[in-house]
Scaffold this motif. Structure first.
Motif, PDB file in Angstrom:
ATOM      1  N   PHE A  30       0.556  -1.351   0.233  1.00 23.23           N
ATOM      2  CA  PHE A  30      -0.060   0.236   0.070  1.00 23.23           C
ATOM      3  C   PHE A  30       0.851   1.122  -0.179  1.00 23.23           C
ATOM      4  O   PHE A  30       0.566   2.273  -0.067  1.00 23.23           O
ATOM      5  CB  PHE A  30      -0.841   0.507   1.469  1.00 23.23           C
ATOM      6  N   LEU A  31       2.269   1.556   0.449  1.00 22.24           N
ATOM      7  CA  LEU A  31       2.679   2.420   0.408  1.00 22.24           C
ATOM      8  C   LEU A  31       3.609   2.594  -1.089  1.00 22.24           C
ATOM      9  O   LEU A  31       4.634   3.533  -1.109  1.00 22.24           O
ATOM     10  CB  LEU A  31       3.442   2.662   1.441  1.00 22.24           C
ATOM     11  N   SER A  32       3.688   1.092  -1.935  1.00 20.98           N
ATOM     12  CA  SER A  32       4.541   1.439  -2.778  1.00 20.98           C
ATOM     13  C   SER A  32       3.962   2.658  -3.971  1.00 20.98           C
ATOM     14  O   SER A  32       2.817   2.757  -3.902  1.00 20.98           O
ATOM     15  CB  SER A  32       4.347   0.281  -3.848  1.00 20.98           C
ATOM     16  N   PRO A  33       5.003   3.416  -4.132  1.00 18.25           N
ATOM     17  CA  PRO A  33       4.419   4.225  -5.169  1.00 18.25           C
ATOM     18  C   PRO A  33       4.466   3.633  -6.262  1.00 18.25           C
ATOM     19  O   PRO A  33       3.273   4.693  -7.339  1.00 18.25           O
ATOM     20  CB  PRO A  33       6.247   5.369  -5.886  1.00 18.25           C
ATOM     21  N   LYS A  34       4.557   2.542  -6.802  1.00 15.29           N
ATOM     22  CA  LYS A  34       3.955   1.681  -8.449  1.00 15.29           C
ATOM     23  C   LYS A  34       2.673   1.707  -8.265  1.00 15.29           C
ATOM     24  O   LYS A  34       1.085   1.395  -8.298  1.00 15.29           O
ATOM     25  CB  LYS A  34       4.504   0.995  -8.860  1.00 15.29           C
ATOM     26  N   VAL A  94       0.360   2.586  -5.936  1.00 18.50           N
ATOM     27  CA  VAL A  94      -0.650   4.261  -5.506  1.00 18.50           C
ATOM     28  C   VAL A  94      -1.148   4.593  -6.706  1.00 18.50           C
ATOM     29  O   VAL A  94      -1.752   5.069  -7.520  1.00 18.50           O
ATOM     30  CB  VAL A  94      -0.141   5.090  -4.721  1.00 18.50           C
ATOM     31  N   ILE A  95       0.021   4.977  -7.325  1.00 20.55           N
ATOM     32  CA  ILE A  95       0.111   5.560  -9.347  1.00 20.55           C
ATOM     33  C   ILE A  95      -1.120   5.050 -10.624  1.00 20.55           C
ATOM     34  O   ILE A  95      -1.905   5.345 -10.990  1.00 20.55           O
ATOM     35  CB  ILE A  95       1.221   5.486  -9.663  1.00 20.55           C
ATOM     36  N   SER A  96      -0.542   3.424  -9.793  1.00 23.84           N
ATOM     37  CA  SER A  96      -1.625   2.736 -10.734  1.00 23.84           C
ATOM     38  C   SER A  96      -2.731   2.493 -10.662  1.00 23.84           C
ATOM     39  O   SER A  96      -3.691   2.535 -11.001  1.00 23.84           O
ATOM     40  CB  SER A  96      -1.066   0.632 -11.017  1.00 23.84           C
ATOM     41  N   LEU A  97      -2.725   2.334  -9.184  1.00 30.35           N
ATOM     42  CA  LEU A  97      -4.527   3.150  -8.588  1.00 30.35           C
ATOM     43  C   LEU A  97      -5.444   4.037  -9.063  1.00 30.35           C
ATOM     44  O   LEU A  97      -6.593   3.784  -9.551  1.00 30.35           O
ATOM     45  CB  LEU A  97      -4.381   2.627  -6.991  1.00 30.35           C
ATOM     46  N   ILE A  98      -4.247   5.580  -8.708  1.00 28.35           N
ATOM     47  CA  ILE A  98      -4.807   6.172  -9.837  1.00 28.35           C
ATOM     48  C   ILE A  98      -4.780   6.553 -11.400  1.00 28.35           C
ATOM     49  O   ILE A  98      -6.599   6.849 -11.339  1.00 28.35           O
ATOM     50  CB  ILE A  98      -4.161   7.468  -9.343  1.00 28.35           C
ATOM     51  N   CYS A  99      -4.319   5.274 -12.326  1.00 24.53           N
ATOM     52  CA  CYS A  99      -4.737   5.617 -13.315  1.00 24.53           C
ATOM     53  C   CYS A  99      -5.985   4.803 -13.080  1.00 24.53           C
ATOM     54  O   CYS A  99      -6.749   4.862 -14.601  1.00 24.53           O
ATOM     55  CB  CYS A  99      -3.345   4.784 -14.400  1.00 24.53           C
ATOM     56  N   THR A 100      -6.307   3.408 -12.887  1.00 24.18           N
ATOM     57  CA  THR A 100      -7.125   2.860 -12.726  1.00 24.18           C
ATOM     58  C   THR A 100      -8.235   3.611 -12.506  1.00 24.18           C
ATOM     59  O   THR A 100      -9.223   3.955 -13.479  1.00 24.18           O
ATOM     60  CB  THR A 100      -7.153   1.460 -12.483  1.00 24.18           C
ATOM     61  N   TRP A 140     -16.340  -3.472  -8.608  1.00 23.39           N
ATOM     62  CA  TRP A 140     -15.248  -3.025  -8.535  1.00 23.39           C
ATOM     63  C   TRP A 140     -14.622  -1.970  -8.359  1.00 23.39           C
ATOM     64  O   TRP A 140     -13.527  -1.678  -7.959  1.00 23.39           O
ATOM     65  CB  TRP A 140     -14.917  -3.777 -10.097  1.00 23.39           C
ATOM     66  N   PHE A 141     -14.947  -1.294  -8.975  1.00 24.10           N
ATOM     67  CA  PHE A 141     -14.847   1.234  -9.416  1.00 24.10           C
ATOM     68  C   PHE A 141     -15.231   0.693  -7.525  1.00 24.10           C
ATOM     69  O   PHE A 141     -13.984   1.168  -7.150  1.00 24.10           O
ATOM     70  CB  PHE A 141     -16.122   1.624  -9.168  1.00 24.10           C
ATOM     71  N   LEU A 142     -15.850   0.437  -6.802  1.00 25.19           N
ATOM     72  CA  LEU A 142     -15.607   1.062  -5.453  1.00 25.19           C
ATOM     73  C   LEU A 142     -14.427   0.227  -4.659  1.00 25.19           C
ATOM     74  O   LEU A 142     -14.002   0.871  -3.446  1.00 25.19           O
ATOM     75  CB  LEU A 142     -16.871   0.411  -4.706  1.00 25.19           C
ATOM     76  N   VAL A 143     -14.142  -1.170  -4.803  1.00 20.73           N
ATOM     77  CA  VAL A 143     -12.942  -1.820  -4.524  1.00 20.73           C
ATOM     78  C   VAL A 143     -11.381  -0.292  -4.144  1.00 20.73           C
ATOM     79  O   VAL A 143     -10.562  -0.462  -3.940  1.00 20.73           O
ATOM     80  CB  VAL A 143     -13.109  -3.265  -4.624  1.00 20.73           C
ATOM     81  N   LEU A 144     -11.336  -0.270  -6.387  1.00 26.50           N
ATOM     82  CA  LEU A 144     -10.652   0.548  -6.522  1.00 26.50           C
ATOM     83  C   LEU A 144     -10.651   1.910  -5.836  1.00 26.50           C
ATOM     84  O   LEU A 144      -9.078   1.898  -4.939  1.00 26.50           O
ATOM     85  CB  LEU A 144     -10.541   0.804  -7.783  1.00 26.50           C
ATOM     86  N   VAL A 145     -11.639   2.152  -5.303  1.00 31.43           N
ATOM     87  CA  VAL A 145     -11.703   3.678  -4.247  1.00 31.43           C
ATOM     88  C   VAL A 145     -11.289   3.523  -3.184  1.00 31.43           C
ATOM     89  O   VAL A 145     -10.289   3.941  -2.751  1.00 31.43           O
ATOM     90  CB  VAL A 145     -12.675   4.581  -4.842  1.00 31.43           C
ATOM     91  N   ALA A 146     -11.229   2.514  -2.488  1.00 31.05           N
ATOM     92  CA  ALA A 146     -12.064   1.647  -0.900  1.00 31.05           C
ATOM     93  C   ALA A 146      -9.911   1.825  -0.681  1.00 31.05           C
ATOM     94  O   ALA A 146      -9.381   2.105  -0.431  1.00 31.05           O
ATOM     95  CB  ALA A 146     -12.025   0.902  -0.792  1.00 31.05           C
ATOM     96  N   MET A 147      -9.149   0.750  -1.717  1.00 32.36           N
ATOM     97  CA  MET A 147      -7.710   0.783  -2.039  1.00 32.36           C
ATOM     98  C   MET A 147      -6.788   1.721  -2.434  1.00 32.36           C
ATOM     99  O   MET A 147      -5.960   2.066  -1.643  1.00 32.36           O
ATOM    100  CB  MET A 147      -7.649  -0.262  -3.048  1.00 32.36           C
ATOM    101  N   ILE A 148      -7.331   3.203  -2.495  1.00 34.09           N
ATOM    102  CA  ILE A 148      -6.438   4.112  -2.869  1.00 34.09           C
ATOM    103  C   ILE A 148      -7.063   5.061  -1.413  1.00 34.09           C
ATOM    104  O   ILE A 148      -6.134   5.637  -0.698  1.00 34.09           O
ATOM    105  CB  ILE A 148      -7.390   4.900  -3.775  1.00 34.09           C
ATOM    106  N   ALA A 149      -7.991   4.763  -0.939  1.00 27.07           N
ATOM    107  CA  ALA A 149      -8.000   5.591   0.113  1.00 27.07           C
ATOM    108  C   ALA A 149      -7.414   4.904   1.848  1.00 27.07           C
ATOM    109  O   ALA A 149      -6.727   5.420   2.500  1.00 27.07           O
ATOM    110  CB  ALA A 149     -10.000   5.202   1.103  1.00 27.07           C
ATOM    111  N   LEU A 150      -6.764   3.903   1.243  1.00 23.35           N
ATOM    112  CA  LEU A 150      -6.406   2.339   2.222  1.00 23.35           C
ATOM    113  C   LEU A 150      -4.639   3.562   1.884  1.00 23.35           C
ATOM    114  O   LEU A 150      -3.645   3.559   2.739  1.00 23.35           O
ATOM    115  CB  LEU A 150      -6.129   1.636   2.018  1.00 23.35           C
ATOM    116  N   CYS A 151      -4.095   3.505   0.645  1.00 20.32           N
ATOM    117  CA  CYS A 151      -3.016   4.185   0.646  1.00 20.32           C
ATOM    118  C   CYS A 151      -2.532   5.421   0.961  1.00 20.32           C
ATOM    119  O   CYS A 151      -1.943   5.579   1.655  1.00 20.32           O
ATOM    120  CB  CYS A 151      -2.944   3.906  -1.159  1.00 20.32           C
TER     121      CYS A 151
END
Length: 119
Positions: free
Chosen positions: A6-10, A12-18, A67-78
């Motif tokens: 969750f702290l990896s820049p890769k 975070v960037i891939s989640l934001i791009c997705t 799947w979209f809500l999971v992506l947003v939740a993962m960004i929030a966890l990051c």
């Protein structure tokens, strides 16, 4: 392991791009909330294969799909992990540099200042 992921820049960037790509798809593909049920029935009758794929992937309801809500939740966890560890490091750093102010604390500053005024 989870912390590193969750702290990896890769990550975070891939989640934001997705999420950005998902929003782009959501703005291109007609959404259930913006069109009438008759529109989707007509679409399903004219092109059942395309409609099946879009409905299976929930591309016609992107912003409320799992799947979209999971992506947003993962960004929030990051973000939560990042804030926690940066705050923890900042508090540790501040404890380390915190000193009592004495008369000799500004000794170097005063010497430099008096040297500049005598010139």
């Amino acid at each position: 392991m989870v912390k590193r992921f969750f702290l990896s820049p890769k990550t975070v960037i891939s989640l934001i791009c997705t999420v950005g790509l998902s929003c782009l798809i959501g703005s291109i593909v007609p959404q259930v909330t913006t069109k009438t049920p008759q529109f989707f029935e007509t679409w399903k009758a004219r092109s059942p294969e395309v409609y099946y794929v879009i409905d299976l992937l929930q591309l016609n309801q992107v912003y409320t799909s799992v799947w979209f809500l999971v992506l947003v939740a993962m960004i929030a966890l990051c973000l939560i992990f990042s804030l926690y560890y940066q705050s923890k490091a900042l508090i540790k750093f501040r404890r380390f540099i915190q000193k009592d102010i004495t008369k000799t604390s500004f000794k170097d500053h005063i010497v430099i200042e008096s040297a500049q005024t005598s010139e």
